[in-house]
Each structure stands twice: as C-alpha cells, then as structure tokens.
Design a protein around this motif. Structure first.
Motif, PDB file in Angstrom:
ATOM      1  N   VAL A 184       9.382  -0.161   5.036  1.00 37.90           N
ATOM      2  CA  VAL A 184       9.075  -1.199   4.048  1.00 37.90           C
ATOM      3  C   VAL A 184       8.081  -2.201   4.626  1.00 37.90           C
ATOM      4  O   VAL A 184       7.134  -2.625   3.953  1.00 37.90           O
ATOM      5  N   LEU A 185       8.279  -2.578   5.877  1.00 37.04           N
ATOM      6  CA  LEU A 185       7.362  -3.515   6.525  1.00 37.04           C
ATOM      7  C   LEU A 185       5.951  -2.969   6.587  1.00 37.04           C
ATOM      8  O   LEU A 185       4.977  -3.657   6.260  1.00 37.04           O
ATOM      9  N   VAL A 186       5.812  -1.734   7.017  1.00 33.70           N
ATOM     10  CA  VAL A 186       4.470  -1.179   7.181  1.00 33.70           C
ATOM     11  C   VAL A 186       3.801  -0.958   5.827  1.00 33.70           C
ATOM     12  O   VAL A 186       2.570  -0.989   5.718  1.00 33.70           O
ATOM     13  N   ALA A 187       4.622  -0.760   4.780  1.00 29.85           N
ATOM     14  CA  ALA A 187       4.053  -0.610   3.442  1.00 29.85           C
ATOM     15  C   ALA A 187       3.645  -1.943   2.829  1.00 29.85           C
ATOM     16  O   ALA A 187       2.686  -2.030   2.052  1.00 29.85           O
TER      17      ALA A 187
ATOM     18  N   GLU B 275       0.856  -1.192   0.000  1.00 36.38           N
ATOM     19  CA  GLU B 275       0.000   0.000   0.000  1.00 36.38           C
ATOM     20  C   GLU B 275       0.888   1.236   0.000  1.00 36.38           C
ATOM     21  O   GLU B 275       1.318   1.713   1.049  1.00 36.38           O
ATOM     22  N   MET B 276       1.166   1.760  -1.189  1.00 38.20           N
ATOM     23  CA  MET B 276       2.004   2.949  -1.321  1.00 38.20           C
ATOM     24  C   MET B 276       1.098   4.178  -1.320  1.00 38.20           C
ATOM     25  O   MET B 276       0.670   4.673  -2.355  1.00 38.20           O
ATOM     26  N   THR B 277       0.780   4.655  -0.134  1.00 36.76           N
ATOM     27  CA  THR B 277      -0.107   5.801   0.005  1.00 36.76           C
ATOM     28  C   THR B 277       0.659   6.981   0.609  1.00 36.76           C
ATOM     29  O   THR B 277       1.773   6.844   1.121  1.00 36.76           O
ATOM     30  N   TRP B 278      -0.013   8.139   0.578  1.00 34.22           N
ATOM     31  CA  TRP B 278       0.597   9.333   1.157  1.00 34.22           C
ATOM     32  C   TRP B 278       0.799   9.194   2.662  1.00 34.22           C
ATOM     33  O   TRP B 278       1.627   9.875   3.249  1.00 34.22           O
TER      34      TRP B 278
ATOM     35  N   ALA C  26      -0.091   4.833   9.008  1.00 33.86           N
ATOM     36  CA  ALA C  26       0.315   4.390   7.670  1.00 33.86           C
ATOM     37  C   ALA C  26      -0.360   3.090   7.264  1.00 33.86           C
ATOM     38  O   ALA C  26      -0.384   2.745   6.076  1.00 33.86           O
ATOM     39  N   GLU C  27      -0.918   2.361   8.231  1.00 29.70           N
ATOM     40  CA  GLU C  27      -1.642   1.130   7.892  1.00 29.70           C
ATOM     41  C   GLU C  27      -2.916   1.424   7.102  1.00 29.70           C
ATOM     42  O   GLU C  27      -3.411   0.577   6.360  1.00 29.70           O
ATOM     43  N   THR C  28      -3.487   2.593   7.301  1.00 31.07           N
ATOM     44  CA  THR C  28      -4.646   3.127   6.546  1.00 31.07           C
ATOM     45  C   THR C  28      -5.933   2.318   6.686  1.00 31.07           C
ATOM     46  O   THR C  28      -6.870   2.522   5.927  1.00 31.07           O
ATOM     47  N   HIS C  29      -6.005   1.375   7.612  1.00 32.66           N
ATOM     48  CA  HIS C  29      -7.263   0.658   7.800  1.00 32.66           C
ATOM     49  C   HIS C  29      -7.634   0.730   9.282  1.00 32.66           C
ATOM     50  O   HIS C  29      -6.755   0.703  10.155  1.00 32.66           O
ATOM     51  N   PRO C  30      -8.924   0.840   9.599  1.00 32.62           N
ATOM     52  CA  PRO C  30      -9.347   1.084  10.978  1.00 32.62           C
ATOM     53  C   PRO C  30      -9.080  -0.056  11.940  1.00 32.62           C
ATOM     54  O   PRO C  30      -9.032   0.156  13.146  1.00 32.62           O
TER      55      PRO C  30
END
Length: 439
Positions: free
Chosen positions: A430-433, A45-48, A94-98
């Motif tokens: 890298v792990l969190v992405a 997940e390459m997000t802002w 950065a995980e971007t999910h609730p």
C-alpha cells in the motif's frame, strides 16, 4: 491486547498526519514534506508493476518461515539476505519512475568531479569542511563526512561507476545489514531466536526506502557492530580478528555518516552484559585511527560535525522546527518497522533479545532527542531499523527451530507467523502504491 496495539498504531499515525497538516498550514516556509510526516507525494499508482513486490513478497511469506527452521545456518543467512534484496528491488521497480534508481547518483556519485576540481583527494579533504559551509554545495555532502564521495571517486578510477553499480552497492548494504543482525541475535540470544527473526528482517515497510545511500551506511555500520559484538564473546585469535575488522569497518562507517556513532550504544550494552571491555576498547582505538587518518590531509571529523550542525540549524531545522518531529519521528519509525513488529515489541519477553532490540530503540531515542532529525527519518534511520525488526522473533511462539542429534524439530506456529508477514507485506505494498518517493 493485540487489537489495542494495532488500533493504537493506526490512531497514532492518523494523529501525527493531522497534526502535520496543521503545522504545514500554519508555517510560512515550505517544509518540503508534501506527504507529511513522510517525504514525497501522496500519488496513487495502480500499475502492473505492483505485481512485482506482491509476487516476491508472497514467495517470501510462503517459503521463508518454514525454511528458516530447516535450512542450515549459512544457507539461511544467505537466503534471507537474498530475499531482502529481491523484495527491495521489486519495490523499487513498483515505483515506476527513474528517480528511485538515481538517488545515489544525484546525491553523491554525480559529484565526484568536485574531487578533481579541488586538485585530487588530498586537497579535497583539506578544503572539505569549509566547502560544507557554502550554501550552493550539494546538500548531502554538506551533511556528511567525505568518505562516500571519495569511495565513488576511487571506484570510478577503477572503472566502477554508473547507476547499476550504485544500486548494487545499496543492495549489498541491505544484505549486509540483514546478515549482521542475524549474526548479532544468534550470538547474543541463540540460533533459534535468530531463525525466528529472519523473515521479519525481510518483510517490512522499511524496504520501500532501500535505494539510497543510507542503506549503504547501515550495511557498513551494522557489519561493524556485528563483528565487535561477536568479538566480545570470542576467545583467542578470533577475538583479535573480529576486533580489528570491526574497528576498521566502524571507522569507515564514521567517515560516511556522523550519526552512525550512535551505533556504539549496542556495542557498549553488550560489552557491559558480557563484561568484555578489551575487544570494544581495541575496536574503538582502531576506529579512532581511521578517523584520525584524514588529518594528514587537513580534515578533522569533529570540525566536519560542527559544520554540519551549523548548516542544519541554519537550514532545514530552522524551517521545520523541533517539537512536531519529536512526536512524528517515532511514529514514522513505527510505520517503517510495520504493525507486526510493533505488536512483537509488546510480546517480547526474551531478555537477551531485548539487549539487541532495546539498544536499537535507545539509538532511535537519542537520535530523536538530538534535534538533528527533522523529518525524513524513514530514510535517515534506516541503519537503526534492522536491530528493532529483530523483535519479530517474538511472534514465533516457539522461538524458531531446535536442533537435537541431527534432527530438526519445528516449534511455534508457521501459519501465525505467515499471517503477521502478510500484514507487513500489505502495509508495504500500500505504501509503495500510494507514496511517490525519490529513494
């Protein structure tokens, strides 16, 4: 030698991944480890939002190595804990999910109604061990003593509940663990070593998994360890105060997680080194009284442990097995502490720091051999990781800061320390992405 260690770190992780894929392919049952040997899913997940941990991490790398040499000790301890919390929150964002924010609610706090259904805390305690044997009972309650869910029940009665409160508690645990290890290293090996270790307690891949109850467990348990370690080196009234506080926190730790009993190892090691048994014996007695207290309502800790072992061996252990995770768990631990700290372990020569780090590794070894850790150790072993992260002080060749006559003299190479921290940060980002996890 450094390149050999880093290359071995990478090859070991690749090997355990490939072996894990073979295990998954040859087992009929679902191991529920789609990112084996890690829990979760490989999902880029390459997000802002990735900018959040990058920016916080860069700030920490830029500031903390130098400031750890110049700030006063209380300010440094506070700032290091604050930096750890900021990086943990940034990584969670950065995980971007609730789901990452709701893990404690899902696993513990959301089940406080069971206390009322049982007729209140006393009746809940009395029937807890039998409830652990019910297959439909919440899995984390079946695996742990009743301390944390009762805490959430009591906090709810006081009006403290919800996702914000639960995650604030996790961040408090992360901060407490950092401060506790700083205090331990300072007390055992001196302030210079503690200052040198500070940045490495913050910037580590382990921070990816910091929004779960195990972070709370670690904060409580390591605070108890720190108090009892300091008690072994104190004199007079201070010894009594630290012993009582450490014993109370130690008992509380045992009432939230069975495995935290292993953190008695560093306490005993340091007591032997100092030949100060009375504070440890006093702390153990107080902790025992805390553990015995629920007997008034019918709950006995050892019966709960037996029920947990029974459930574990009939459940996840029977599916996942033992031998693969005997190899995989240490590799996952090596990933969580990061490549820089793995290198630091090969460079560490200070025997006093080895008392802390080595006892932490002994805890991990016993936990691994016990067979009660069939995967998910990136979360389950969080309470043990900060003790080993302290080895990072070996990467500061000068060992931190020396204060003489009110002045501060820098030693070591700040630039080299920052380079190692950049490597730690890169692996973390890298792990969190790449890995989607619920905690």
């Amino acid at each position: 030698m450094t390149l050999v260690v880093l290359g071995g770190w990478v090859l070991a992780l690749v090997a355990v991944r490939l072996l894990g894929l073979h295990v998954v392919a040859t087992r009929d049952a679902d191991l529920k480890l789609r990112a084996i040997p890690l829990y979760g899913d490989w999902q880029w997940e390459m997000t802002w939002w990735l900018l959040a941990p990058v920016m916080v991490g860069v700030l920490v790398v830029a500031v903390l190595p130098r400031m750890s040499r110049t700030w006063s000790w209380p300010v440094l301890a506070t700032a290091t804990a604050g930096a750890g919390v900021l990086l943990s929150l940034a990584l969670a964002a950065a995980e971007t999910h609730p789901a990452v924010w709701r893990d404690i609610e899902v696993t513990y706090a959301g089940h406080v109604g069971l206390v009322d259904d049982a007729g209140g805390p006393g009746a809940f305690l009395g029937g807890y061990t039998e409830s652990q044997r019910i297959p439909s009972y919440p899995v984390h309650l079946r695996s742990h003593p009743p301390g944390l869910i009762l805490f959430f029940w009591w906090s709810g009665q006081a009006g403290l509940s919800g996702v914000v409160f639960e995650n604030a508690l996790a961040m408090l645990g992360a901060a407490a663990a950092i401060v506790a290890v700083l205090v331990i290293v300072r007390d055992v090996a001196g302030e210079c070593r503690a200052r040198a270790a500070a940045p490495f307690l913050v910037v580590a891949p382990a921070a990816v998994w910091h929004t779960n109850a195990d972070i709370v467990f670690g904060g409580v348990a390591l605070a108890a360890v720190a108090l009892l370690v300091v008690a072994t080196g104190a004199r007079g009234t201070r010894t009594v105060v630290y012993t009582v506080a450490g014993g109370l926190l130690g008992g509380a730790a045992l009432m939230v997680a069975f495995g935290l009993v292993l953190l008695a190892i560093p306490i005993v090691v340091l007591a032997v080194w100092r030949r100060r048994w009375l504070p440890v014996a006093g702390g153990a007695l107080i902790a025992l009284l805390v553990v015995l207290l629920p007997l008034l309502w019918g709950y006995w800790w050892l019966d709960g442990l037996a029920a947990t072992r029974e459930r574990y061996y009939d459940g996840v252990a029977s599916v996942r097995g033992y031998w693969y995770f005997l190899l995989a768990n240490p590799m996952v631990f090596g990933l969580a502490i990061g490549p820089a700290v793995v290198v630091a372990l090969t460079r560490l020569r200070d025997r006093r720091v080895w008392l802390v780090v080595g006892s932490g590794l002994a805890v991990v070894a016993v936990a691994n051999l016990s067979g009660l850790s069939s995967g998910e150790t990136e979360r389950i072993w969080q309470p043990f990781m900060p003790l080993v992260l302290a080895a990072g002080c070996a990467l500061d060749r000068g060992g931190g800061t020396v204060r003489e006559s009110g002045t501060v003299r820098e030693s070591g190479t700040v630039r080299e320390v920052r380079a190692w921290l950049v490597l730690q940060l890169a692996v973390t980002v890298v792990l969190v992405a790449a890995l989607r996890v619920p905690w």
